[in-house]
Design an enzyme around this catalytic site. Structure first.
Site, PDB file in Angstrom:
ATOM      1  N   ASN A 225      -1.707  70.318   9.819  1.00 35.05           N
ATOM      2  CA  ASN A 225      -0.785  71.199   9.762  1.00 35.05           C
ATOM      3  C   ASN A 225      -1.629  72.102   9.663  1.00 35.05           C
ATOM      4  O   ASN A 225      -1.758  72.181   8.066  1.00 35.05           O
ATOM      5  CB  ASN A 225       0.088  71.436   8.199  1.00 35.05           C
ATOM      6  CG  ASN A 225       0.705  72.135   7.687  1.00 35.05           C
ATOM      7  OD1 ASN A 225       1.099  72.702   9.419  1.00 35.05           O
ATOM      8  ND2 ASN A 225       1.170  73.054   7.261  1.00 35.05           N
TER       9      ASN A 225
ATOM     10  N   HIS B 202      -9.189  73.716   7.598  1.00 35.55           N
ATOM     11  CA  HIS B 202      -9.924  72.782   8.574  1.00 35.55           C
ATOM     12  C   HIS B 202     -10.538  73.080  10.102  1.00 35.55           C
ATOM     13  O   HIS B 202     -11.860  72.136   9.467  1.00 35.55           O
ATOM     14  CB  HIS B 202      -8.559  72.767   9.018  1.00 35.55           C
ATOM     15  CG  HIS B 202      -8.010  71.426   7.855  1.00 35.55           C
ATOM     16  ND1 HIS B 202      -6.374  71.932   7.485  1.00 35.55           N
ATOM     17  CD2 HIS B 202      -7.730  70.756   7.676  1.00 35.55           C
ATOM     18  CE1 HIS B 202      -5.514  71.302   6.621  1.00 35.55           C
ATOM     19  NE2 HIS B 202      -6.533  70.278   6.256  1.00 35.55           N
TER      20      HIS B 202
ATOM     21  N   GLN C 199      -1.339  57.706   0.054  1.00 34.93           N
ATOM     22  CA  GLN C 199      -2.014  58.573  -1.226  1.00 34.93           C
ATOM     23  C   GLN C 199      -0.720  59.469  -1.731  1.00 34.93           C
ATOM     24  O   GLN C 199      -1.372  60.576  -2.400  1.00 34.93           O
ATOM     25  CB  GLN C 199      -2.723  59.431  -0.550  1.00 34.93           C
ATOM     26  CG  GLN C 199      -2.737  60.408   0.730  1.00 34.93           C
ATOM     27  CD  GLN C 199      -3.850  60.916   1.452  1.00 34.93           C
ATOM     28  OE1 GLN C 199      -5.013  60.336   1.940  1.00 34.93           O
ATOM     29  NE2 GLN C 199      -4.489  62.016   0.952  1.00 34.93           N
TER      30      GLN C 199
ATOM     31  N   SER D  15      -1.883  73.010   3.461  1.00 40.06           N
ATOM     32  CA  SER D  15      -1.118  72.587   4.439  1.00 40.06           C
ATOM     33  C   SER D  15      -0.065  72.855   3.381  1.00 40.06           C
ATOM     34  O   SER D  15       1.267  73.065   4.452  1.00 40.06           O
ATOM     35  CB  SER D  15      -1.457  71.421   4.439  1.00 40.06           C
ATOM     36  OG  SER D  15      -2.905  70.871   5.371  1.00 40.06           O
TER      37      SER D  15
HETATM   38  P1  AMP Z   1      -6.270  67.715   4.712  1.00 36.61           P
HETATM   39  O1  AMP Z   1      -5.085  67.821   5.304  1.00 36.61           O
HETATM   40  O2  AMP Z   1      -5.637  68.114   2.882  1.00 36.61           O
HETATM   41  O3  AMP Z   1      -6.033  65.953   3.699  1.00 36.61           O
HETATM   42  O4  AMP Z   1      -7.764  67.996   4.126  1.00 36.61           O
HETATM   43  C1  AMP Z   1      -8.372  67.413   4.853  1.00 36.61           C
HETATM   44  C2  AMP Z   1      -9.761  68.404   4.755  1.00 36.61           C
HETATM   45  O5  AMP Z   1      -9.831  69.503   4.754  1.00 36.61           O
HETATM   46  C3  AMP Z   1     -10.245  67.465   3.353  1.00 36.61           C
HETATM   47  O6  AMP Z   1     -11.832  67.229   3.460  1.00 36.61           O
HETATM   48  C4  AMP Z   1     -10.565  68.675   2.775  1.00 36.61           C
HETATM   49  O7  AMP Z   1     -10.650  68.595   1.231  1.00 36.61           O
HETATM   50  C5  AMP Z   1     -10.456  70.507   3.850  1.00 36.61           C
HETATM   51  N1  AMP Z   1     -10.295  71.103   3.475  1.00 36.61           N
HETATM   52  C6  AMP Z   1      -8.888  71.286   3.082  1.00 36.61           C
HETATM   53  N2  AMP Z   1      -8.150  72.834   2.529  1.00 36.61           N
HETATM   54  C7  AMP Z   1      -9.266  73.551   2.665  1.00 36.61           C
HETATM   55  C8  AMP Z   1      -9.840  74.474   2.900  1.00 36.61           C
HETATM   56  N3  AMP Z   1      -8.793  75.312   1.804  1.00 36.61           N
HETATM   57  N4  AMP Z   1     -11.262  75.335   2.006  1.00 36.61           N
HETATM   58  C9  AMP Z   1     -12.021  73.648   2.785  1.00 36.61           C
HETATM   59  N5  AMP Z   1     -11.823  72.961   2.868  1.00 36.61           N
HETATM   60  C10 AMP Z   1     -10.771  72.273   2.671  1.00 36.61           C
END
Ligand code: AMP
Length: 321
Positions: free
Chosen positions: A31, A36, A61, A189
């Site tokens: 998402n 990302h 998790q 997301s």
């Molecule tokens: P996730 O899909 O939520 O597991 O996030 C995947 C990666 O994207 C992780 O390293 C998160 O810290 C990074 N990430 C998610 N949202 C943001 C954001 N708003 N700004 C910077 N990095 C993000």
């Protein structure tokens, strides 16, 4: 390299055997949003390595089955966004590919105890163990040179840095600052699940943190009780709001030049986190090296880029002598 989608771990292992270039790895749960894509494009612009994005919703998790069930998915769009922002390869395995049933060889990792027992670790039991387990498994399969992570999940970033260190992995972790939406709230997301009113509450929460960051720069003080009172008056359900040392996540001492103000709130079924850094002063960077190595040039450039004061101590020393 042509865009490639890999779904099986065996396929990934075979592909990896034939890859000579180094790999940038960007793990995600899909998402995808601008947070990302910023990670993907930053990795692309940094070097000529192969950019590998994983999209995998890791059940280990999630301590809440409903949260796992409701986690937003947009796989076709994720594929488009990944490739258009610089991914070369997408790894999107099924749960059975990552955790084959009856596989005794999976290394279930325990996250660093002190780092994982505060903030989000208090309400999300086992969450960081699950994060470490999946990331360690993916790192072993992909064997990247660089791991790209977002600072939005600051606690996760510290825990994964610790994992790489304790497992003695030859991987360098690169991070990018939190990417925010037009109204100041961190892109996430889970924002897709928010109602209009929930979004309004989150905006109040994030803006309160951003105001605290700005005021702290000026006044060097923060009144946590006042912030909590203000947010509670808006009926925002605060799970935690803490000022901590940014690297140890222990209580911040008043003399610390930098600390982190981190909070988590609940809005309906959605839980969101945000943080800002509280800095008493700009960082001091000392640059040294042999004569003629370009210290002044580099220092001037860094000072300009980071809007810091440039102090040529070499020139001061020469003038004095
Ligand atoms: P996730 O899909 O939520 O597991 O996030 C995947 C990666 O994207 C992780 O390293 C998160 O810290 C990074 N990430 C998610 N949202 C943001 C954001 N708003 N700004 C910077 N990095 C993000």
């Amino acid at each position: 390299m042509n865009n490639l989608i890999i779904k099986k771990t065996e396929e990934l292992t075979n592909w990896r055997k034939n890859i000579k270039s180094e790999i940038n790895f960007i793990p995600t749960m899909g998402n995808l949003h601008h947070g990302h894509t910023k990670l993907i494009s930053t990795a692309k612009n940094k070097n000529s390595n192969i950019n590998l994005v994983s999209i995998f919703i890791n059940p280990l998790q999630f301590n809440d089955k409903e949260d796992l069930k409701n986690y937003p998915k947009s796989i076709d769009n994720d594929v488009k966004l990944s490739f258009s922002n610089g991914a070369d390869v997408i790894f999107m395995p099924s749960i059975d590919e990552i955790y084959p049933p009856n596989d005794q060889t999976i290394d279930y990792i325990k996250a660093h105890k002190e780092l994982s027992s505060v903030l989000c670790g208090l309400s999300r039991k086992g969450h960081f163990d699950g994060v470490c387990t999946v990331v360690y498994r993916l790192l072993n399969l992909i064997k990247p040179k660089n791991l790209y992570l977002g600072e939005k999940d600051w606690q996760q970033l510290l825990i994964l840095k610790n994992l790489v260190l304790t497992k003695k992995l030859n991987i360098s972790i690169k991070s990018i600052p939190t990417q925010r939406d037009f109204d100041g709230i961190p892109l996430s997301s889970r924002n897709a699940n928010l109602s209009k009113n929930e979004r309004k509450l989150i905006r109040l929460f994030s803006n309160e943190l951003l105001i605290a960051e700005k005021n702290f720069k000026k006044d060097k003080i923060i009144n946590l009780k006042e912030i909590i009172k203000k947010l509670s008056a808006e009926k925002i359900s605060i799970e935690y709001l803490k000022r901590l040392h940014p690297y140890t996540l222990k209580n911040s001492a008043d003399e610390d030049n930098i600390s982190i103000l981190a909070g988590a709130i609940r809005c309906g079924k959605t839980r969101l986190i945000d943080h800002v850094f509280l800095m008493k002063r700009s960082p001091i960077i000392a640059i040294d090296g042999p004569a003629g190595s370009g210290k002044s040039t580099v220092t001037k450039l860094i000072a300009k880029k980071l809007k810091l004061l440039y102090l040529d101590t070499g020139a001061m020393y020469r003038a004095l002598s």
